[in-house]
Design a protein around this motif. Structure first.
Motif, mmCIF file in Angstrom:
data_model
loop_
_atom_site.group_PDB
_atom_site.id
_atom_site.type_symbol
_atom_site.label_atom_id
_atom_site.label_comp_id
_atom_site.label_asym_id
_atom_site.label_seq_id
_atom_site.Cartn_x
_atom_site.Cartn_y
_atom_site.Cartn_z
ATOM 1 N N ALA A 116 0.851 -1.192 0.000
ATOM 2 C CA ALA A 116 0.000 0.000 0.000
ATOM 3 C C ALA A 116 0.886 1.241 0.000
ATOM 4 N N ILE A 117 0.254 2.369 -0.241
ATOM 5 C CA ILE A 117 0.940 3.663 -0.195
ATOM 6 C C ILE A 117 0.320 4.511 0.911
ATOM 7 N N ALA A 118 1.159 5.178 1.681
ATOM 8 C CA ALA A 118 0.701 6.160 2.662
ATOM 9 C C ALA A 118 1.248 7.528 2.271
ATOM 10 N N HIS A 144 8.789 -4.205 -1.858
ATOM 11 C CA HIS A 144 8.073 -2.944 -2.026
ATOM 12 C C HIS A 144 8.900 -1.941 -2.833
ATOM 13 N N ALA A 145 10.206 -1.944 -2.595
ATOM 14 C CA ALA A 145 11.089 -1.091 -3.399
ATOM 15 C C ALA A 145 11.061 -1.546 -4.862
ATOM 16 N N ASN A 146 11.106 -2.852 -5.069
ATOM 17 C CA ASN A 146 11.053 -3.388 -6.432
ATOM 18 C C ASN A 146 9.714 -3.068 -7.110
ATOM 19 N N VAL A 178 5.052 6.939 0.943
ATOM 20 C CA VAL A 178 5.861 5.758 1.235
ATOM 21 C C VAL A 178 5.096 4.517 0.787
ATOM 22 N N ILE A 179 5.830 3.482 0.454
ATOM 23 C CA ILE A 179 5.226 2.207 0.072
ATOM 24 C C ILE A 179 5.752 1.114 0.982
ATOM 25 N N ASP A 180 4.845 0.257 1.455
ATOM 26 C CA ASP A 180 5.218 -0.857 2.330
ATOM 27 C C ASP A 180 4.029 -1.802 2.416
ATOM 28 N N ASP A 181 4.133 -2.804 3.256
ATOM 29 C CA ASP A 181 3.025 -3.719 3.511
ATOM 30 C C ASP A 181 1.843 -2.939 4.084
#
Length: 257
Positions: A116-118, A144-146, A178-181
């Motif tokens: 997801a993106i925050a 997530h970076a990929n 930011v992108i992460d789980d």
């Protein structure tokens, strides 16, 4: 004769001790984790490790009747440390991806959630496309970076050694998203520390990048351990221990489809 008997007895005891020690050694497992990825793994101020990954690992060790100890390691050096036998398995929310399968083997998944993106709460962005030309932060050496490199190529990607560092930068207005789980970001934005931000959108899973869920990595060729861990994962799913741990952290089944 008495001396010989004593020597024989001593030799027998020594042999039994060596055999017992060897057996015990097989019942021990050193687990590597990061300790910087809440709510999955966190190194607390007192040196203890907490989080979903840690509780799952402990439950698997109980199920396997294995004595386990934990070692923390920087994320980007996790696989090299496993290969160097610093530990026997990685329980650190590591996604099972084709790229990683070239270097290590995995158990079956123990959870699967999308990225997801925050963004800051005052961000005008409504969709991921609105971040074109903007700077997005991600932890380096992650799926997530990929994912951002492939699917958010119109944005500028800034990489960080840990999730805590990208959180600090978005809190202070130095990056635009930011992108992460999704679980990591959702729990963060609900906390005081993440009150700056909101979830912009969940993202569709790209299995070639995000993989088949988070699994437990073992050294290449250690199929016996991978299978043992997979069997234990199935067992705690079946006996209710997984649900007990799941419900401690989440209000949905994090195992996924």
């Amino acid at each position: 004769m008495r001396i010989s008997t004593r020597l024989l007895a001593a030799a027998s005891i020594a042999a039994m001790s060596l055999f017992s020690g060897a057996a015990m050694a097989q019942d021990k497992l050193v687990i590597g984790t990061e300790g910087a990825y809440p709510p999955f793994n966190v190194l607390e101020a007192d040196g203890t490790l907490t989080g979903f990954d840690i509780d799952i690992a402990k439950a698997l060790c109980v199920e396997m009747k294995t004595e386990c100890t934990f070692v923390t390691n920087d994320w980007d050096g996790m696989i090299p440390a496993l290969q160097a036998k610093k530990f026997d398995a990685i329980v650190a929310s590591m996604s099972i991806t084709p790229e990683r399968l070239e270097k290590v083997d995995f158990s079956k998944k123990y959870y699967n959630t999308p990225p997801a993106i925050a963004v800051p709460k005052d961000s005008p962005a409504k969709t991921a496309e609105d971040l074109k030309g903007k700077t997005i932060g991600a932890q380096g050496s992650t799926t997530h970076a990929n994912y951002a490199e492939k699917h958010l190529a119109d944005s500028e990607l800034k990489l960080y050694p840990t999730a805590d560092e990208y959180k600090l930068d978005i809190t202070n207005g130095r990056i635009d998203g930011v992108i992460d789980d999704i679980v990591v970001l959702t729990q963060w934005v609900k906390s005081d520390a993440g009150s700056c931000c909101k979830i912009l959108t969940p993202l569709p899973i790209d299995e070639a990048i995000n993989g088949m869920g988070a699994g437990i990595a073992v050294r290449k060729g250690d199929k016996a351990l991978a299978d043992k861990l997979s069997t234990a994962i199935a067992a705690i799913r079946s006996n209710g221990e997984y649900k007990k741990i799941n419900d401690k952290y989440f209000d949905f089944d994090v195992y996924g489809k």
